[in-house]
Every structure is written in structure tokens, then in C-alpha cells.
Write an enzyme that holds these catalytic residues in place. Structure first.
Site, mmCIF file in Angstrom:
data_model
loop_
_atom_site.group_PDB
_atom_site.id
_atom_site.type_symbol
_atom_site.label_atom_id
_atom_site.label_comp_id
_atom_site.label_asym_id
_atom_site.label_seq_id
_atom_site.Cartn_x
_atom_site.Cartn_y
_atom_site.Cartn_z
ATOM 1 N N ASP A 69 -1.260 2.848 4.388
ATOM 2 C CA ASP A 69 -2.092 2.557 3.353
ATOM 3 C C ASP A 69 -3.150 1.734 3.799
ATOM 4 O O ASP A 69 -3.205 1.586 4.764
ATOM 5 C CB ASP A 69 -1.693 2.168 1.813
ATOM 6 C CG ASP A 69 -0.612 0.863 1.675
ATOM 7 O OD1 ASP A 69 -0.085 0.250 2.827
ATOM 8 O OD2 ASP A 69 -0.094 0.479 0.590
ATOM 9 N N SER A 111 -4.673 -2.760 -2.019
ATOM 10 C CA SER A 111 -3.401 -1.326 -1.440
ATOM 11 C C SER A 111 -4.514 -0.611 -1.013
ATOM 12 O O SER A 111 -4.542 0.276 -0.789
ATOM 13 C CB SER A 111 -2.259 -1.681 -2.030
ATOM 14 O OG SER A 111 -1.465 -0.707 -1.640
ATOM 15 N N ASP A 137 -3.299 -1.275 2.646
ATOM 16 C CA ASP A 137 -3.492 -2.763 3.343
ATOM 17 C C ASP A 137 -1.977 -2.880 4.679
ATOM 18 O O ASP A 137 -1.093 -4.165 4.398
ATOM 19 C CB ASP A 137 -2.714 -3.635 2.909
ATOM 20 C CG ASP A 137 -1.287 -3.517 2.057
ATOM 21 O OD1 ASP A 137 -1.518 -2.247 1.598
ATOM 22 O OD2 ASP A 137 -0.879 -4.289 1.555
ATOM 23 N N ASP A 181 1.229 -1.909 4.445
ATOM 24 C CA ASP A 181 2.677 -2.149 4.234
ATOM 25 C C ASP A 181 3.468 -1.108 4.519
ATOM 26 O O ASP A 181 4.410 -1.541 4.482
ATOM 27 C CB ASP A 181 2.686 -3.308 3.262
ATOM 28 C CG ASP A 181 2.092 -2.758 1.709
ATOM 29 O OD1 ASP A 181 1.534 -1.529 1.377
ATOM 30 O OD2 ASP A 181 2.145 -3.395 0.892
HETATM 31 MG MG MG Z 1 0.207 -1.554 0.365
#
Ligand code: MG
Length: 460
Positions: free
Chosen positions: A246, A103, A248, A250
Site C-alpha cells: 500500500d 496510507s 505507505d 506497511d
Molecule cells: Mg498503510
């Protein structure tokens, strides 16, 4: 065992999968073992994707080897936002998914997150099962004819993006002639969001849109300190708003048309209010630690609010259970049920574009939000004491109005409260207060920190 006891038993999995620095704690051997454990426990077809980190191929290939060795077939979708992997899992017959991602952590980290067959993050008890299997090394063994097959899927992000596009009013967005600047933090968000917005005729400008494992633009956490360039660019280019994701992709954070950082509770409140007004009577799920700015906006717009324990998988599961339309937390991780039950940066950004197109400047809309002040403190407490401290604290507050959904939340009036929760990862308690008055918020947190420290000292 209650949920927290199961969570505490886990040695590898934390709040968001397994995380660690590449080296002794995160390496190919671990990925191979976890792949073998996942393949043993969740047999079937398993979808695997990664974020943009330099260690992604090493871990992904080791993990896939583990899956194939237990007879599972693996579908490699390679670089993809975490919600894109989740979408692929939810919309296929896959028995599970695995995302190689850390992340927003610094580039030396990486991680392994396991996705359940419905696309939600795996629950604690299944994570514990995988861990136990990993440590016992009792993996399913197969003969040469049963080795799993590896397939590649190059169109997963495209399908995911199209699904999002089908859920917003493209004409409204197109007619508004928006200019949006997207900062993808050199994560995987750049593979989807700029193209998605362009398909709505938005004038898209990008920052750090190229996935790059060392995050050369700025650290991949969308904090105000990391987004100074984006804020300047929004003003310089006269943009409708800025969006940052961020690593990744999400979580989505926004910058308003005046170049100001919108905190995650406020962007949540804007979208929750908007969606409540569009879907009368619908339910929005937040957590007991979420600012009342969200619930106020939901109720004001004719919606209903339900609050859960902290944690996006918990919010997502509750949404699914009660048929809520929207939910999330104040860190920018927002969930739109019509799309899927997980945090999704591209979906959130598309909804924000629709909101801006329909209702105008975000800076003006922000003025309609009630103002709450917060104060955050923490204090040390050994893990083995936490449970007894929490019980004593709840006992000592029994004459007050309290909510024990997560830790102890104490109300000192309708809109003044403090919530005290043990950290799941550190040997600390977190104290978080809210009030309409800045002074009250601060004094509440200070006062309850003293109360808590006294209880910690008295607890053997
Ligand atoms: Mg994330």
C-alpha cells in the site's frame, strides 16, 4: 474510561491517525497546531517522515515548524515507509515520531500519524491528550535561544533495510534463484523493497516503483481489482511470486506463482505456520475477527495463538507484552517481533522470499491450508445506540458460547462463528461469519443480521 470510550472521545484521530482531504479538513494550519501539541506533550527529539503524496512537503514543513516552536529538535528523514520511520524512532533516543501519510487513501487525502518512543503507534489516550492540547492552543512557549534545531537524516531507509536483511537467511534466498515482481503502487515502498530483494540476488522486476503523489499506476490499496497488471506479469514472467504494497508500505499482499491473489488471511497463515515451525512453542497474535486458517496453521506447527481486539496497535502491544514472535491482521499488515512491533511490508516480503526459497511454490503451499468460508454484512445503527445494542446482544446470547473480547463473537460449533462489532468510524455494525461450509457461513451472517436488526429496533 475504557479503551473504546477514550477512542470515541477523539475528534481528530481515527483508527489510523488523523486523515482528511487537503483543504478545510487537512491543511498546513492543522499540521502546525498538531506539531505544537506533539512538541508540548512529548518534548525531546522528534523524527518526521512522509509518504509520496503531493501535499507531503506542505504538511511536513508546517508540522516541523510547530515542533521547533516548542523547543523540540526535529529530524527530517523525508520520504520513507511508515515502518522505516517507526524503526528510526525505536532505535534512537527520539521521544516520538510523526508520519505524514494517508496510507492507501486516494491522492487528495493526507494524514498525520504519531509514533510513540518505542516505535509503536501512539495509544488512544495519548492521541486524546494531543487533541485536547490542539484545541486549547495551550502550547509550550520558549524564548529565542531555545528554538529547536532541524536536522536531516538521509540514511534512515538504508539502516532500516539493512536491519531487515540481517533477519533472513540470505544464502537460502540467494541459492533459490527467485524472480519476484514488486508493485509499490507509486508509494514509498519502492525506496526499499526492490533494492532489499536485489541484495539477496533475487531477480527483481518492478511495477509503479517510482514514488508519485497522484498514484498514476493504480489506487494505492492492494485489492485484487488494483493488481490485475501485477497478476498478469507474474504469469508472463514466470515469477516465483508477486508482491504489492500500500501507499505507505506497511501492508504487503502477495500473488502466487500461478498469478492468483492470495488473500491476507492466507498469507498470514503461511508465514505464521512457517515461523511457528521454526520457533517451537512461540506465540502468534491475531484478532478475534481473524479467520481460523491462521490459528490452525500455528497450532499444527507447534505454536500458540493469542487473539486480541481488532487493530494493529493493539496486536503490536499484546505481542510486546507477552513476547510473541509474529502477529497481524488479515489486511496484509503483519508484524515480526525480531524486527519491530509494527506492520512492515518490506520485512513481510523478505520473510515470504525466505519461505518460497525454502519450501517452494506458494501455490503448492496454499493447498495445505484448511478452507474456510466467510460472509460479511453490515447494518446501520446510530453511534449513541451502539453501546446499549451491544449489551442487549450479549445478554440475549448468554446461553451460548460467546467471546466478548471485541463486540460479541458467538460460536455455533467449534469452527462456525459469527462476530458482531460496531464500526469505530461509521454509524454501522459489522457482521462477519466463518464456517467450513459456504452455505453455513452465509446463513449464519443472515440469521444474526436479523437478530441484530431486531435489537437495534427495540433499543431506544
Ligand atoms: Mg498503510
Amino acid at each position: 474510561m475504557d479503551e473504546q470510550e477514550i477512542a470515541d472521545q477523539r475528534k481528530l484521530f481515527g483508527t489510523n491517525g488523523i486523515r482528511g482531504i487537503i483543504g478545510p479538513e487537512m491543511n498546513a494550519e492543522l499540521a502546525l497546531g498538531i506539531g505544537s501539541a506533539v512538541g508540548t506533550i512529548l518534548p525531546g527529539e522528534i523524527i518526521v517522515g512522509t509518504d509520496s503524496r503531493t501535499s507531503n512537503q506542505m504538511l511536513k514543513n508546517a508540522l516541523i515548524s510547530g515542533l521547533l516552536a516548542t523547543g523540540c529538535d526535529a529530524i527530517d528523514i523525508d520520504l520513507a515507509p511508515t515502518p522505516s520511520v517507526q524503526y528510526s524512532v525505536a532505535k534512537s533516543d527520539a521521544s516520538a515520531g510523526v508520519v505524514i501519510t494517508a496510507s492507501h487513501n486516494p491522492p487528495e487525502f493526507n494524514g498525520i500519524k504519531v509514533i510513540d518512543s518505542d516505535g509503536t503507534e501512539l495509544d488512544f489516550s495519548k492521541e486524546l491528550e494531543i487533541e485536547k492540547r490542539y484545541f486549547s492552543r495551550e502550547f509550550k512557549t520558549i524564548d529565542w535561544k531555545s528554538v529547536g534545531k532541524l536536522k536531516k537524516d538521509k540514511h534512515a531507509n538504508e539502516r532500516y533495510s539493512k536491519a531487515i536483511a540481517s533477519l533472513v537467511n540470505r544464502k537460502t534466498i540467494s541459492d533459490a534463484s527467485l524472480r519476484i515482481i514488486v508493485d509499490c503502487s507509486n508509494g514509498v515502498g519502492g525506496l526499499v523493497t526492490p533494492g532489499l530483494l536485489s541484495s539477496f540476488d533475487v531477480d527483481v522486476m518492478t511495477l509503479n516503483a517510482q514514488p508519485h503523489g497522484s498514484f498514476p499506476g493504480h489506487p494505492s490499496e492492494p485489492t485484487p481489482e488494483n493488481l490485475s497488471e501485477l497478476m498478469k506479469m507474474v504469469i508472463a514472467e514466470g515469477a516465483s511470486f508477486g508482491n504489492a504494497q500500500d501507499g505507505d508500505a506497511d501492508r504487503s499482499i502477495f500473488i502466487d506463482d500461478k498469478g492468483s491473489y492470495i488473500t491476507g488471511d492466507k498469507s498470514f497463515a503461511l508465514l505464521a505456520g512457517y515461523l511457528s515451525s521454526k520457533n517451537p512453542g512461540a506465540i502468534v497474535v491475531s484478532t478475534v475477527a481473524t479467520s481460523d486458517v491462521v490459528s490452525d496453521m500455528v497450532i499444527k506447527n507447534g505454536g500458540k495463538i493469542v487473539q486480541t481486539r481488532v487493530g494493529s496497535p493493539i496486536v503490536a502491544r499484546k505481542m510486546k507484552e507477552i513476547g510473541a514472535i509474529f502477529g497481524g491482521e488479515e489486511n496484509g499488515g503483519l508484524i515480526y517481533a525480531k524486527h519491530q512491533y509494527c506492520r512492515d511490508a518490506a520485512m513481510t516480503t523478505a520473510l515470504m522470499a525466505q519461505l518460497a526459497a525454502e519450501r517452494g511454490a506458494l501455490s503448492e503451499q496454499l493447498k495445505e491450508l484448511p478452507v474456510y468460508h466467510q460472509s460479511k454484512l453490515k447494518t446501520a445503527c446510530p453511534n449513541e445506540k451502539k453501546k446499549r445494542v451491544l449489551a442487549s446482544l450479549a445478554e440475549s446470547m448468554k446461553d451460548k458460547r460467546v467471546d466478548l473480547t471485541d463486540g460479541v463473537k458467538i460460536f455455533e460449533g467449534e469452527r462456525d462463528w459469527v462476530i458482531i462489532r460496531p464500526s469505530g468510524t461509521e454509524q454501522i455494525f459489522r457482521i462477519f461469519s466463518q464456517s467450513r461450509s459456504e452455505d453455513v457461513a452465509k446463513s449464519l451472517a443472515d440469521r444474526y443480521m436479523s437478530v441484530l436488526q431486531e435489537i437495534i429496533a427495540e433499543t431506544s
